[in-house]
Design a protein around this motif. Structure first.
Motif, PDB file in Angstrom:
ATOM      1  N   ILE A 115       0.842  -1.203   0.000  1.00  0.00           N
ATOM      2  CA  ILE A 115       0.000   0.000   0.000  1.00  0.00           C
ATOM      3  C   ILE A 115       0.873   1.247   0.000  1.00  0.00           C
ATOM      4  N   PHE A 116       1.933   1.236   0.811  1.00  0.00           N
ATOM      5  CA  PHE A 116       2.834   2.387   0.882  1.00  0.00           C
ATOM      6  C   PHE A 116       3.494   2.641  -0.474  1.00  0.00           C
ATOM      7  N   PHE A 117       4.046   1.597  -1.074  1.00  0.00           N
ATOM      8  CA  PHE A 117       4.775   1.792  -2.327  1.00  0.00           C
ATOM      9  C   PHE A 117       3.862   2.209  -3.477  1.00  0.00           C
ATOM     10  N   ILE A 118       2.628   1.680  -3.511  1.00  0.00           N
ATOM     11  CA  ILE A 118       1.721   2.004  -4.621  1.00  0.00           C
ATOM     12  C   ILE A 118       0.968   3.308  -4.383  1.00  0.00           C
ATOM     13  N   GLN A 119       0.392   3.454  -3.179  1.00  0.00           N
ATOM     14  CA  GLN A 119      -0.441   4.632  -2.917  1.00  0.00           C
ATOM     15  C   GLN A 119       0.371   5.877  -2.570  1.00  0.00           C
ATOM     16  N   VAL A 120       1.469   5.689  -1.860  1.00  0.00           N
ATOM     17  CA  VAL A 120       2.269   6.848  -1.418  1.00  0.00           C
ATOM     18  C   VAL A 120       3.413   7.140  -2.384  1.00  0.00           C
ATOM     19  N   MET A 121       4.134   6.089  -2.780  1.00  0.00           N
ATOM     20  CA  MET A 121       5.306   6.282  -3.646  1.00  0.00           C
ATOM     21  C   MET A 121       4.952   6.251  -5.132  1.00  0.00           C
ATOM     22  N   ASP A 122       3.672   6.048  -5.448  1.00  0.00           N
ATOM     23  CA  ASP A 122       3.189   6.075  -6.836  1.00  0.00           C
ATOM     24  C   ASP A 122       3.891   5.041  -7.713  1.00  0.00           C
ATOM     25  N   MET A 123       4.131   3.852  -7.162  1.00  0.00           N
ATOM     26  CA  MET A 123       4.729   2.758  -7.921  1.00  0.00           C
ATOM     27  C   MET A 123       3.622   1.842  -8.439  1.00  0.00           C
ATOM     28  N   HIS A 124       4.002   0.799  -9.176  1.00  0.00           N
ATOM     29  CA  HIS A 124       3.000  -0.145  -9.704  1.00  0.00           C
ATOM     30  C   HIS A 124       3.427  -1.565  -9.311  1.00  0.00           C
ATOM     31  N   VAL A 125       3.699  -2.449 -10.266  1.00  0.00           N
ATOM     32  CA  VAL A 125       4.072  -3.813  -9.894  1.00  0.00           C
ATOM     33  C   VAL A 125       5.438  -3.864  -9.218  1.00  0.00           C
ATOM     34  N   ASP A 126       6.276  -2.869  -9.471  1.00  0.00           N
ATOM     35  CA  ASP A 126       7.567  -2.834  -8.771  1.00  0.00           C
ATOM     36  C   ASP A 126       7.372  -2.611  -7.282  1.00  0.00           C
ATOM     37  N   GLY A 127       6.338  -1.853  -6.906  1.00  0.00           N
ATOM     38  CA  GLY A 127       6.032  -1.647  -5.494  1.00  0.00           C
ATOM     39  C   GLY A 127       5.604  -2.934  -4.809  1.00  0.00           C
ATOM     40  N   VAL A 128       4.795  -3.746  -5.525  1.00  0.00           N
ATOM     41  CA  VAL A 128       4.382  -5.045  -4.990  1.00  0.00           C
ATOM     42  C   VAL A 128       5.606  -5.941  -4.778  1.00  0.00           C
ATOM     43  N   ALA A 129       6.517  -5.914  -5.735  1.00  0.00           N
ATOM     44  CA  ALA A 129       7.713  -6.752  -5.644  1.00  0.00           C
ATOM     45  C   ALA A 129       8.606  -6.341  -4.477  1.00  0.00           C
TER      46      ALA A 129
END
Length: 433
Positions: free
Chosen positions: A171-185
């Motif tokens: 959630i932090f990487f996608i919603q806050v850091m505006d990442m996509h599948v790299d955030g999940v990884a």
């Protein structure tokens, strides 16, 4: 017996449900991004790691059965040496996966027919998550050993902490850091290594005294390794068939376009939710069947089989009713794209049936693993995969389209349960220890 089963099963159910919860959150996070190919990349990337990691599921399953039998026989040295050997094997394979990461991803993307965008973002996801391999395999062995020691609490703690950390980080990487599948990884990578650290700490917290039974000269004991790999060879073949089936399903979904891939990815998550819930009793069966076999208690062994099958059927019926009553509402939790939901609803009937028809094979897997009667598992999975699933897909795909994939999957599960049921009397119930 019910009290003993529930003592083991409830922590397993709680921990198991946190696994698909992670998949649900990841799918929902990525499913609400601008482009549908992100969801496709997550599905394909997840399939690749399922193939890599599920193939080593024997590090958990085989360890549980062997450890449970040694626990029933009260052989502390064998318990400790089983832990040491499985960790040696897990770390060796984990490091080998990292060394082979480039040919593995090239081969995977060559096999899977996907769009250029899906392939690109699958590579992004893979390049980060591949470094979870040693920690993931070590966790398999650690959790299998805890279950064999009749300790379902520690795997529950590890799994819940692991997946909650993963969810928060994603959630932090996608919603806050505006990442996509790299955030999940990245979320998966960080949380997996932290979970392994927690598992090691829990081991030394309760089982430090067992380290006194460790003998370096017995670590590479040829007879014990032969026994371990004999049991796990069959589990490995069985798991490869399972991985092949789900990977084939995902690959054929991708070949039908990003929309079909997205819809089927969501529905497979619902299959996983149901399977992980029922698997709580399958894990209880592993622990108890192994314990009673090691302790030469045939009466309790048979009772454990029947009671776990009853609980599995109850959960299967409950899961099917929930999916029947709340089908569309559940799908909206995953995505807001109406075309994906419409397609998923058109084949939802097969997901509604899934918990009921799959409950028998899940529980019986646990029974045969605990008894270390793994040859029937291998045989039934080979039959279900190559004599049922593939012919059903090729016969049904041209006639029924997307429905053909799901019919093949349902028949695959039914065959697994029926075939294991055929083996059950002669291999488990009628045997006097």
């Amino acid at each position: 017996m019910n009290r003993t089963i529930l003592k083991l099963a409830i922590p397993n159910i709680i921990s198991n449900l946190s696994v698909p919860l992670l998949g649900v959150v990841d799918t929902a996070l990525v499913g609400h991004l601008d482009e549908v190919y992100y969801l496709g990349a997550l599905a394909v990337g997840g399939m690749i790691f399922n193939f890599l990691f599920w193939g080593f599921g024997f590090l958990r399953m085989g360890t549980t059965g062997i450890t449970a039998q040694e626990y029933g026989a009260r052989n502390r040295q064998s318990m400790m040496m089983t832990m040491a050997r499985v960790q040696l094997i897990a770390w060796s394979f984990g490091l080998a996966i990292i060394l082979m990461q480039t040919p593995l991803i090239r081969f995977s993307l060559w096999i899977i027919e996907s769009s250029e965008e899906v392939a690109h973002f699958t590579q992004v996801y893979y390049d980060i998550r591949i470094y979870t391999a040693p920690a993931m395999l070590a966790l398999y062995g650690l959790q299998g050993w805890f279950l064999g020691m009749q300790n379902a609490k520690y795997p529950m703690i590890i799994t819940i902490v692991h997946n909650l950390l993963n969810i928060v980080l994603n959630i932090f990487f996608i919603q806050v850091m505006d990442m996509h599948v790299d955030g999940v990884a990245w979320g998966t990578l960080i949380s997996t290594w932290l979970a392994l650290g927690l598992g090691v700490w829990l081991f030394f917290r309760k089982y430090k005294r067992y380290t006194g039974h460790y003998k370096q000269s017995e670590l590479v004991n040829r007879d014990e390794l032969k026994r371990y790999f004999s049991v796990n060879r069959d589990i490995f073949i069985r798991t490869l068939c399972l991985i092949f089936t789900f990977s084939f399903f995902t690959a054929k979904s991708a070949a039908q376009g990003d929309l079909v891939l997205a819809a089927n990815t969501i529905l497979l998550q619902l299959w996983m939710v149901a399977s992980y819930g029922i698997d709580g009793f399958a894990y209880a069966a592993e622990s108890l069947i192994g314990r009673f076999k090691g302790g030469n208690n045939s009466e309790k062994l048979r009772k454990a089989v029947y009671y776990n099958l009853g609980w599995g059927l109850f959960l299967g019926v409950t899961g099917s009713l929930i999916y029947l009553l709340f089908d569309e509402a559940i799908l909206f939790l995953f995505t807001d794209k109406t075309d994906v939901i419409a397609l998923a609803m058109s084949v939802m009937i097969w997901t509604i049936l899934a918990p009921l028809v799959s409950s028998f094979c899940y529980i019986l897997d646990g029974v045969f693993i605990g008894a270390t009667e793994t040859a029937p598992m291998r045989n039934t999975m080979l039959i279900a995969t190559f004599a049922i699933f593939l012919p059903a897909y090729y016969a049904g795909n041209s006639l029924f389209g997307v429905h053909g994939l799901w019919v093949a999957m349902v028949l695959f599960m039914v065959t697994r349960g029926a075939a294991l049921g055929f083996y059950l009397p002669g291999r488990i119930l009628d045997i006097e220890n």
